[in-house]
Design an enzyme around this catalytic site. Structure first.
Site, mmCIF file in Angstrom:
data_model
loop_
_atom_site.group_PDB
_atom_site.id
_atom_site.type_symbol
_atom_site.label_atom_id
_atom_site.label_comp_id
_atom_site.label_asym_id
_atom_site.label_seq_id
_atom_site.Cartn_x
_atom_site.Cartn_y
_atom_site.Cartn_z
ATOM 1 N N ASP A 1 29.492 21.671 -20.547
ATOM 2 C CA ASP A 1 29.773 23.106 -20.484
ATOM 3 C C ASP A 1 29.484 23.654 -19.088
ATOM 4 O OD1 ASP A 1 30.541 25.577 -21.378
ATOM 5 O OD2 ASP A 1 28.758 25.948 -22.588
ATOM 6 N N LEU A 10 30.076 -0.796 -22.594
ATOM 7 C CA LEU A 10 29.832 0.588 -23.010
ATOM 8 C C LEU A 10 30.877 1.066 -24.019
ATOM 9 C CD1 LEU A 10 28.299 3.371 -22.450
ATOM 10 C CD2 LEU A 10 30.129 3.823 -20.807
ATOM 11 N N HIS A 57 37.514 22.601 -14.012
ATOM 12 C CA HIS A 57 37.705 21.465 -14.928
ATOM 13 C C HIS A 57 37.985 20.184 -14.148
ATOM 14 C CE1 HIS A 57 37.341 23.972 -18.386
ATOM 15 N NE2 HIS A 57 38.484 24.618 -18.220
HETATM 16 C C1 FPP Z 1 33.481 23.724 -20.935
HETATM 17 O O1 FPP Z 1 33.439 24.558 -19.790
HETATM 18 C C2 FPP Z 1 34.298 22.557 -20.688
HETATM 19 C C3 FPP Z 1 35.497 22.308 -21.262
HETATM 20 C C4 FPP Z 1 36.110 23.216 -22.250
HETATM 21 C C5 FPP Z 1 36.301 21.121 -20.898
HETATM 22 C C6 FPP Z 1 35.544 19.888 -20.477
HETATM 23 C C7 FPP Z 1 36.514 18.925 -19.907
HETATM 24 C C8 FPP Z 1 36.344 18.203 -18.766
HETATM 25 C C9 FPP Z 1 35.091 18.222 -18.008
HETATM 26 C C10 FPP Z 1 37.400 17.328 -18.180
HETATM 27 C C11 FPP Z 1 38.653 17.007 -18.968
HETATM 28 C C12 FPP Z 1 38.525 15.854 -19.867
HETATM 29 C C13 FPP Z 1 39.016 14.604 -19.647
HETATM 30 C C14 FPP Z 1 38.888 13.566 -20.678
HETATM 31 C C15 FPP Z 1 39.672 14.248 -18.392
HETATM 32 P P1 FPP Z 1 33.775 26.094 -19.922
HETATM 33 O O2 FPP Z 1 35.097 26.330 -19.289
HETATM 34 O O3 FPP Z 1 33.635 26.543 -21.336
HETATM 35 O O4 FPP Z 1 32.618 26.704 -19.019
HETATM 36 P P2 FPP Z 1 32.040 28.188 -19.097
HETATM 37 O O5 FPP Z 1 31.213 28.245 -20.334
HETATM 38 O O6 FPP Z 1 31.234 28.305 -17.844
HETATM 39 O O7 FPP Z 1 33.221 29.103 -19.128
#
Ligand code: FPP
Length: 242
Positions: free
Chosen positions: A24, A135, A41
């Protein structure tokens, strides 16, 4: 042979077998850096690569990463599209190295409801790495914990009409069938909730929350979480053996 540098006091003989991470903070990181959320992202995907490599080097058995929940479809179209593109980019650039490193990939979630290209790439990654013995890398995409349990129960009823269901009947029909439950669940970005992640599997997991945003999270932060885990006393509802 242990090749990774050690940043925290961790006992390599008492590692959590299974680490799960709620990634997150990409959005807040983007805001802080005054860039589009898609770049947050994308930078988060770099973290993902580092943490996978580091987990494999340390000798973690299973790593589960929450990449996209069934609720994430409600985000703005451009953001959903950016995440879908990142999935394609990630597997295109990483699959050879992951396979070479003997990593076995399992997708947690409903692949059938994804766009065809993503669905096919994920299926192929699972197929290609099925026999690997290193893994266990679980990536949750279009995943919801309650839906996972509900699907398991429905599958059991279909196969065994009228029969009473046991915990084992459910566990062996989850996406994580055959794997140990997560010992440690890490959430970055400071929130303290599970957000429908591994609802069944997390019954006795140790929970660790860090304010570090996912794009800033690194090998040293992972080791710090493991060190904190190793200071906990796990009782599984019983008392501690002296
Ligand atoms: C939460 O941050 C994160 C996500 C919704 C996406 C996580 C995905 C990745 C790190 C990479 C993509 C995946 C692959 C498999 C390549 P948020 O946007 O909710 O953060 P915030 O709470 O600060 O808004």
């Amino acid at each position: 042979v242990m090749t990774a540098p050690l940043y925290a006091e961790i006992d390599l003989n008492r590692l959590p077998r299974h680490v799960a991470i709620i990634m997150d903070g990409n959005g807040r990181w983007a805001k802080q850096h005054k860039v589009k959320v898609a770049l947050g992202h994308r930078t988060g995907t770099e973290t993902l690569r580092e943490i996978i490599r580091s987990s494999s080097d340390i000798g973690i058995e299973a790593l589960s990463l929450y990449a996209f929940s069934t609720e994430n479809w409600a985000r703005p179209t451009a953001e959903v599209e950016a995440l879908m593109q990142l999935i394609l980019d990630f597997f295109a650039s990483e699959i050879d190295e992951l396979d070479e490193k003997n990593v076995r990939i399992t997708i947690l979630g409903d692949k059938d409801a994804l766009p065809p290209r993503q669905r096919d790439v994920l299926r192929e990654a699972e197929r290609r790495t099925l026999e690997n013995t290193g893994l266990r890398l679980n990536i949750a995409i279009n995943y919801g914990g309650r839906a996972e349990i509900t699907n398991a129960v429905n599958a059991f009823i279909r196969e065994n009409p009228g029969k009473k269901i046991t915990e084992q009947d459910i566990a062996c029909r989850l996406y994580t069938a055959g794997q140990p439950d997560p010992d440690l669940i890490i959430r970055t970005g400071g929130e303290m909730r599970l957000s429908n992640f591994m609802m069944w599997q997390s019954a006795y997991s140790e929970y660790y929350s860090t304010p570090v945003l996912w794009p800033d999270f690194g090998e040293a932060d992972l080791q710090e979480a493991i060190a904190a885990y190793q200071l906990r006393t796990r009782k599984f509802g019983g008392t501690v053996k002296k």
